[in-house]
Structures are given as C-alpha cells and as structure tokens.
Write a protein that holds these residues in place. Structure first.
Motif, PDB file in Angstrom:
ATOM      1  N   ASP A  98       1.268  -1.252   0.371  1.00 51.33           N
ATOM      2  CA  ASP A  98      -0.279   0.264  -0.287  1.00 51.33           C
ATOM      3  C   ASP A  98       1.696   0.868  -0.188  1.00 51.33           C
ATOM      4  O   ASP A  98       1.722   0.824   1.123  1.00 51.33           O
ATOM      5  CB  ASP A  98      -0.762   0.232   1.339  1.00 51.33           C
ATOM      6  N   GLU A 100       1.021   5.693  -1.564  1.00 51.16           N
ATOM      7  CA  GLU A 100       0.379   6.848  -2.170  1.00 51.16           C
ATOM      8  C   GLU A 100       0.349   6.494  -4.202  1.00 51.16           C
ATOM      9  O   GLU A 100       0.826   6.091  -4.013  1.00 51.16           O
ATOM     10  CB  GLU A 100       0.572   7.837  -1.690  1.00 51.16           C
ATOM     11  N   SER A 103      -2.240   2.165  -4.173  1.00 48.90           N
ATOM     12  CA  SER A 103      -3.311   1.738  -3.576  1.00 48.90           C
ATOM     13  C   SER A 103      -3.167   0.213  -3.281  1.00 48.90           C
ATOM     14  O   SER A 103      -3.273  -0.923  -4.036  1.00 48.90           O
ATOM     15  CB  SER A 103      -4.253   2.303  -2.626  1.00 48.90           C
ATOM     16  N   ARG A 104      -3.160  -0.295  -1.997  1.00 48.13           N
ATOM     17  CA  ARG A 104      -3.428  -1.479  -1.816  1.00 48.13           C
ATOM     18  C   ARG A 104      -5.181  -1.656  -2.482  1.00 48.13           C
ATOM     19  O   ARG A 104      -6.229  -1.272  -2.888  1.00 48.13           O
ATOM     20  CB  ARG A 104      -3.796  -2.082  -0.536  1.00 48.13           C
ATOM     21  N   ARG A 191     -11.588  -2.594   0.846  1.00 44.00           N
ATOM     22  CA  ARG A 191      -9.821  -1.949   1.136  1.00 44.00           C
ATOM     23  C   ARG A 191     -10.465  -0.995   2.140  1.00 44.00           C
ATOM     24  O   ARG A 191      -9.896  -0.663   1.940  1.00 44.00           O
ATOM     25  CB  ARG A 191      -9.619  -1.952  -0.560  1.00 44.00           C
TER      26      ARG A 191
END
Ligand code: ZN
Length: 204
Positions: A98, A100, A103-104, A191
């Motif tokens: 994860d 910026e 993202s994950r 998420r």
C-alpha cells in the motif's frame, strides 16, 4: 462499478484461469490476462515486483488467488533452492502493498473443486460459546502465508472469526463462477473497511 482484476495462479491450474478469463470477457469484467512469468522473464524478483506493481497492478483493484493443490506454503523449493511459490508470493505481496498513488488491492481466494474437502472440514461445537463454527483450513497446508495471514488476522481473541475480522475473502469455485461480481465487489470493499488497517504485508 466495474473493477479490474488480476489472477494469481499456479501453472497446474491454468485451465481454471482460462475459464475465468472467458467468463470475465463475457461479463465485461476487465481482467489482466498476464502472470508474473510472462511479464518479465527475470530472476530478480524484486525488480519484477516493482514492474508488476507499477505497470500491471497500479489500476487493478482485486487480485483473485486460485487455491489449488500446488499453491500452499509447504510446496517446498525448486532445484535451484528457490521457493516454488516465489511468483505467487510476489503477486500477493504486490497486491497487498500500500502506497500513495498505488493503493492496496482487494484479495479474493477461490478454492478450486479438488481442494474443497481439504479446506472445508465441516463444523465443530465450540466449547466457549456453545455455538457451531465452520472448520476452514486456511493454513500452510492449503495456501501461502500471504493469504492465510490476511484471512485469519492475528491477534484475535474471539472464539471464531467473523467476516469483519478478515481482509481476504474466500469462496468456492462453483459459487464464484455463478456470480463473480458479488465476490469481486466484496473483496473490493474491504479496502476501505477498518480491517484494512490490519493487513500483513510480507516481507515484513
Ligand atoms: Zn464459539
């Protein structure tokens, strides 16, 4: 909302991967039909992972992990001493990573039919609450730890896991095949749920 999916699988389960790609094409689910092996034929897995994350998973939102007979932590090493699971591990690590702008993704485990009996082991009566709990074997004998650590998230102090205690979503092949988008959405929504703060990303 349509989500872009990536499929992580062992070559022994190629036929299931192909079936899903056809299904997704029919249902207009956007699928990245490439595996780490095809992307860059390099032995430098850290480099491969960077490229995977940057070029392939940056806009993918859910990774589908096919749980077959050859995708467990216990599968051992190849003749070069490299873990057999190096590729699927990197794929799941890149999924859970994860950062910026990167993202994950959600994580959705699909249990293949020949693994039903090994994973779903019936029920037991709980000595703590007196209720009935399902016995679901998600551990080193069935999956890699990148998956199990995010299915049975620790520490955990209740007598059974509920859906809120899990980041990874788990479903049987047949159920998934009949309504894939329901489960893709479920994994996608994780998420933004509180449990996303408890994800384990290897290597730690
Ligand atoms: Zn209980």
């Amino acid at each position: 909302m349509a989500h872009k999916v990536f499929i992580s699988y062992k070559k022994e389960d190629l036929q299931f991967k192909n079936q899903l790609v056809s299904l997704f094409n029919q249902n207009k689910v956007d699928v990245i039909d490439k595996s780490l092996n095809d992307i860059i034929p390099s032995d430098n897995l850290d480099y491969v992972m960077q490229v995977l994350r940057r070029d392939y998973l940056s806009d993918s939102t859910v990774t589908i992990f096919l749980i077959g007979e050859h995708s467990s932590e216990r599968e051992g090493n190849d003749f070069q001493g490299r873990p057999h699971q190096a590729f699927i591990k990197k794929e799941l690590q890149a999924t859970l990573f994860d950062r910026e702008n990167n993202s994950r993704s959600g994580l959705l485990g699909v249990v293949l039919p020949n693994m039903y009996d090994k994973v779903y082991q019936g029920t037991s009566i709980c000595s703590t609450c007196g209720g009935t709990h399902n016995i679901v074997a998600i551990d080193d004998s069935t999956v890699i730890k990148e998956f199990s650590a995010n299915y049975y998230i620790k520490p955990h102090n209740k007598c059974a896991y509920t859906e809120d205690d899990r980041y990874a979503v788990l479903v049987k092949w047949d159920e998934f095949y009949s309504s894939p988008e329901v489960f893709i959405d479920q994994a996608f929504d994780k998420r933004k749920e509180p449990v996303a703060n408890r994800v384990t990303v290897y290597p730690k």
